[in-house]
Design an enzyme around this catalytic site. Structure first.
Site, PDB file in Angstrom:
ATOM      1  CG  HIS A 500       3.703   0.081   0.073  1.00  0.00           C
ATOM      2  ND1 HIS A 500       4.155   0.454  -1.172  1.00  0.00           N
ATOM      3  CD2 HIS A 500       4.622  -0.811   0.547  1.00  0.00           C
ATOM      4  CE1 HIS A 500       5.288  -0.179  -1.439  1.00  0.00           C
ATOM      5  NE2 HIS A 500       5.595  -0.952  -0.405  1.00  0.00           N
ATOM      6  CD  GLU A 501       4.841  -2.186   4.632  1.00  0.00           C
ATOM      7  OE1 GLU A 501       4.911  -3.409   4.422  1.00  0.00           O
ATOM      8  OE2 GLU A 501       5.808  -1.432   4.484  1.00  0.00           O
ATOM      9  CG  HIS A 504       4.416  -5.590   0.580  1.00  0.00           C
ATOM     10  ND1 HIS A 504       4.765  -5.673  -0.745  1.00  0.00           N
ATOM     11  CD2 HIS A 504       5.146  -4.549   1.092  1.00  0.00           C
ATOM     12  CE1 HIS A 504       5.658  -4.734  -1.028  1.00  0.00           C
ATOM     13  NE2 HIS A 504       5.899  -4.038   0.074  1.00  0.00           N
TER      14      HIS A 504
END
Length: 647
Positions: A500-501, A504
């Site tokens: 998820h990170e 980003h």
């Protein structure tokens, strides 16, 4: 809740937050952690607000008296406890559970009777009142009535909630909260309420049974301590802070509520610095400084255990008094003594780091007296000892990882690149983006993340990781995301929210022009977090069961999801963001391409017009049908899913 991911932050925004850093907030007590982001239920991270707060940014806390697991709602100011969400209930069921008219149409004794007869779930819903309902329930006359009812009820307080005192306290806290944000609705509060609330709190804390060390008393006591802060009576009730800190012993550990009562005194202290009378009161009677020192020194044995936060918070709140020149000479010896009793690493590190942060921020010129000069570098060198390069674009800095764990992490990140580009269909980095490398920082556990990440990077740690983008156009800028190993999954190795990170980072480099501030100048959160969820779960070929369950509730129209903000609840931000992104990618790819084309140029208004005007409500009916199909099994494969992080 498992520790969760907060939004990617940054650029000049993060630099400002760091510049205004308070050097650490409170650690969360049992069930109180403020978690923001996506993921499944699990360990709570500690709350560490980092923004300086002025009185104008100081809303009353919103804290349930009935919920054992609490969910944080981001606000403009540090909030260590949160208004409960009636989790699992649809908006319709929530409304049916409580008749707001009971509180808006009654006055005097009839109002008091309705409050006492309501459930705490019902009273909790009042935190959301606005408009005429807010005025009906929380105008000053209503609040004054309830404050005097607290006084009268306290005279015969039986040491439990059987006479309705928890509901009265929670109603008062809800009123202060609503008045803070919607004073135009409620009207002003003045001396009449101030006199009444003091009489109510005076009477409660004077009641003999308010000293009972029981769960039954703790329910009301814990909330009454928080009400001190809601009413900004922090100075008047310093004696309550001292009483609870001096009274704590192992007998409290059997009661969840009594532990909360003790921990809530740190909120009275933390936010008291914003009340001039509070600082004056401590100057006149500085015994609370010694009390904080003695509590921490006497309870070093708690560090590393379930009640570690009680000791660590005592040190933090002692150190926070270093900000006042009038109290610095009194505070410094106590802070120095605690630092000498503890160490930068190991079991006592939460206390050492908490005190060191405060000394570093508030008394930097005297850093040598504390032994905390060059604090960030010393912590980084002592804690993040593992360095590894995955390739030309990814470097790992970790607290503890084996060669096999490093290899698996590199493989997971490296494989995600091609998947991302296949979904995003980008043509390369956006203009003026120099973020060619990413540093992945990995702490050994959520506890280590809470202890060290704030001190080293100046970030909030009430989350499951954070991406720091910086200014992508600046030469030498180093983007990084900060994460930790999911220790609750051991012996399996997993970095929580790894993919998820990393999404980003990729999204910021290939889809969003400029820094984070620019990217959120219009509502883009539905995409930022929804796409990170989509890529993470799709890449890992997991089923996102929590999002699928939400689809079956049909809570939001697609046109509503486009307006999502970080202030909304985490279910809407992450799970509904995921659903919106997946729906558009699978059914309206041309619209996604049009929006991304605008995002990549930094034309945020054009993208917003496409969402609100070109699309508008056109797809809402089809979206509703799609949600039904998704909940019935249509989202079980393909697009994305599950809640286990990549190994």
């Amino acid at each position: 809740m498992r520790p969760r991911t907060v939004h990617r932050r940054l650029g000049r925004l993060a630099a400002l937050a760091t510049a205004l850093c308070l050097g650490g907030g409170l650690l969360a007590g049992p069930g109180q952690a403020a978690a923001v982001g996506h993921g499944n239920d699990g360990p709570h991270p500690a709350a560490r607000p980092t923004s300086r707060v002025t009185p104008a940014d100081r809303p009353p806390l919103t804290d349930p008296v009935d919920a054992r697991h609490r969910e944080h709602t981001p606000r403009s100011a540090p909030v260590h406890h949160s208004r409960p969400s009636m989790k699992g209930l649809s908006p319709e069921r929530r409304a049916a559970a409580c008749d707001i008219a009971d509180f808006t149409r009654n006055t005097g004794s009839a109002l008091v009777a309705k409050i006492k007869g309501a459930t705490t779930d019902c009273v909790n819903t009042l935190f959301a009142l606005t408009g005429t309902d807010a005025r009906g329930a929380f105008r000053e006359a209503q609040m004054t009535t309830v404050a005097y009812a607290l006084r009268d009820g306290a005279a015969s307080y039986p040491g439990d909630g059987s006479t309705g005192l928890p509901q009265l306290v929670l109603f008062l806290r809800a009123g202060y909260y609503v008045q803070w944000y919607h004073s135009g609705d409620t009207g002003p509060y003045g001396s009449a309420l101030r006199t009444a609330i003091r009489s109510g709190l005076d009477a409660f804390f004077a009641a003999p049974r308010s000293r009972d060390v029981t769960d039954a008393n703790g329910e009301t006591l814990a909330e009454a301590v928080t009400l001190i802060d809601s009413a900004q009576e922090n100075a008047r009730y310093l004696y309550v802070v001292e009483r609870l800190l001096k009274g704590y012993d192992s007998s409290y550990d059997a009661s969840w509520w009594m532990l909360n009562a003790v921990n809530n005194v740190y909120t009275v202290l933390f936010r008291g610095h914003q009340v001039p009378a509070f600082v004056t009161a401590v100057e006149r009677a500085p015994a609370v400084l010694r009390t904080l020192h003695d509590f921490a020194a006497a309870h070093l044995d708690l560090l590393g255990g379930k009640q570690s936060y009680l000791t660590a918070n005592a040190g933090r709140e002692l150190g926070r008094f270093l900000q006042h020149a009038s109290l610095r000479e009194r505070t410094r010896p106590y802070a120095v003594d605690l630092l000498r009793r503890t160490a930068m690493t190991g079991r006592t590190a939460p206390l050492w780091v908490g005190v060191a942060e405060m000394a570093d921020y508030y008394d930097k010129a005297g850093c040598d007296q504390y032994g905390v000069c060059d604090l960030q570098k010393r912590l980084t060198d002592a804690v993040l000892t593992v360095r590894h390069t995955c390739g030309p674009s990814i470097a790992i800095r970790a607290q503890q990882m084996t060669a096999a764990e490093l290899a698996s992490t590199c493989a997971s990140l490296g494989g995600q690149d091609a998947f991302f580009h296949g979904v995003a269909k980008d043509s390369g980095p956006v203009a003026d983006d120099r973020n060619t490398t990413i540093e992945v920082t990995v702490f050994d556990s959520s506890a280590d993340y809470q202890t060290y990440a704030g001190a080293i990077y100046g970030i909030d740690t009430n989350n499951g990781g954070m991406y720091l983008e910086g200014d992508p156009a600046a030469a030498g800028n180093q983007p990084r995301f900060i994460a930790y190993e999911a220790e609750w999954l051991r012996p399996d190795f997993a970095i929580w929210n790894l993919n998820h990170e990393y999404t980003h980072y990729l999204d910021g480099r290939f889809d969003m022009y400029g820094d984070f501030n620019a990217g959120v100048s219009t509502p883009t959160i539905w995409w930022i977090e929804g796409f990170a969820e989509y890529v993470s779960y799709s890449y890992r070929k997991e089923t996102y069961r929590e999002a699928i369950a939400e689809a079956g509730k049909h809570t939001y129209k697609l046109s509503t999801v486009f307006d999502t903000a970080y202030g909304d609840d985490t279910t809407r931000v992450y799970r509904w963001g995921y659903l919106a992104v997946r729906y558009l990618l699978e059914n309206h790819r041309a619209d996604v391409d049009a929006v991304l084309a605008a995002y990549r140029k930094g034309d945020w208004q054009a993208a917003r017009r496409h969402l609100t005007e070109t699309i508008g409500t056109r797809y809402d009916a089809d979206w509703d049908r799609w949600l039904t199909a998704c909940a019935a099994g249509g989202c079980a494969t393909g697009g994305g899913t599950g809640a286990r992080p990549a190994a």
